[in-house]
Design an enzyme around this catalytic site. Sequence first.
Site, PDB file in Angstrom:
ATOM      1  N   ASP A 204      44.384 -31.912  29.207  1.00  0.00           N
ATOM      2  CA  ASP A 204      43.357 -30.868  29.225  1.00  0.00           C
ATOM      3  C   ASP A 204      41.958 -31.504  29.230  1.00  0.00           C
ATOM      4  OD1 ASP A 204      43.355 -27.652  28.647  1.00  0.00           O
ATOM      5  OD2 ASP A 204      41.638 -28.616  27.687  1.00  0.00           O
TER       6      ASP A 204
ATOM      7  N   ASP B 247      53.251 -24.584  32.071  1.00  0.00           N
ATOM      8  CA  ASP B 247      51.850 -24.476  31.671  1.00  0.00           C
ATOM      9  C   ASP B 247      51.158 -23.324  32.408  1.00  0.00           C
ATOM     10  OD1 ASP B 247      49.187 -24.860  30.985  1.00  0.00           O
ATOM     11  OD2 ASP B 247      49.143 -26.973  31.511  1.00  0.00           O
TER      12      ASP B 247
ATOM     13  N   GLY C  58      55.444 -26.286  27.750  1.00  0.00           N
ATOM     14  CA  GLY C  58      54.234 -25.565  28.101  1.00  0.00           C
ATOM     15  C   GLY C  58      53.015 -26.466  28.151  1.00  0.00           C
ATOM     16  N   HIS C  59      51.839 -25.859  27.961  1.00  0.00           N
ATOM     17  CA  HIS C  59      50.559 -26.569  28.037  1.00  0.00           C
ATOM     18  C   HIS C  59      50.491 -27.688  27.004  1.00  0.00           C
ATOM     19  CE1 HIS C  59      46.316 -27.027  28.965  1.00  0.00           C
ATOM     20  NE2 HIS C  59      45.995 -26.861  27.691  1.00  0.00           N
ATOM     21  N   PHE C  60      50.867 -27.377  25.778  1.00  0.00           N
ATOM     22  CA  PHE C  60      50.896 -28.377  24.712  1.00  0.00           C
ATOM     23  C   PHE C  60      52.321 -28.927  24.611  1.00  0.00           C
ATOM     24  CE2 PHE C  60      47.095 -25.945  23.362  1.00  0.00           C
ATOM     25  CZ  PHE C  60      46.192 -26.991  23.322  1.00  0.00           C
TER      26      PHE C  60
END
Length: 334
Positions: free
Chosen positions: A146, A279, A305-307
């Site tokens: 990110d 994500d 996912g994103h994390f």
Amino acid sequence: MSLKARLLTVAVSASVLAVNVVASFPALARPAAPAPAASHVIPAQPVFYRTVKVDGLDIFYREAGDPRKPTILLLHGFPSSSHMFRDLIPLLADRYHVVAPDYPGFGRSSQPAPADYAYTFDHLYETVDHFTRAVGVTKFAVYIQDYGAPVGLRFALRQPERVTALIVQNGNAYDVGLSPAWAPIKALWANDTAETREGAAAFLTRKLTTFQYSAGVPADRVNPDAIDNDQAILDRPGNREIQLALFANYQTNVALYPAFHEAFRKHQFPTLVVWGKNDPIFTVAGAEAFAQDLPMAKLRLIDAGHFALETKADEIAGEIRAFMAAEVGQRAAR
């Protein structure tokens, strides 16, 4: 019957009972085997929680491993901090020196007011650069997630001789990687007004923090403590304006994408792209795009996912260990 005779009878009966029990359960007749000794594939390493002065600011960081070993610099995303690496660090520290700072305005680092610190990605990069020098880190593989991508990729662009490898975990560098979720931020870039700032501010709410952690993840794998940790930072007095300033400035990162791509092509950094394929913020197309400029990059799409470290830290650590041993070790030997 006398008392002595009665006691003797009881003793004999107990002996007969014991013999019968052992006969029925032969395992009881053998001495108990000693419990197996505990073993760990990865030797436990202590994690240190430290603060160093950088340009007058207190920069908090986590550190583990022997500084004489190759360094991995872990750069966190929004709205998190070095806390996001809490599970990964112990899985790498037996073999590598691992360092993870919090940016100003994030985690446990200083939160100067925007009047006293320019919250731009160029400035975050400068602070992290000065941080690495303050803690004696000269060369490093950089893990970018990110916000860590625009910070870390500035090293690849401006100080490529210090970068031994890129480890990209849901850290974008291509236009195709920006999902539709970026619409409110793009509206802010197009026209910075009170209305567009309010639209972008939705990303500072608990609802959106929860969304970033939970989208594409089984409900019972979403750690509420991680959400609470990030939201507590976002809710600090003065943090809203800091984050909105960074939202507005993020467009400078997009403008640098062509320069990042040129640096990739020129230097051909050993690269591992390990990407949570569910994500909602950065697309799989963004992960695949690295191959355009880094054809030797290793791409691993994982069910996260994103994390991604929240649910797949062990898998990601395994990928990093294999990648670093094969790719970075070979390059160092040449």
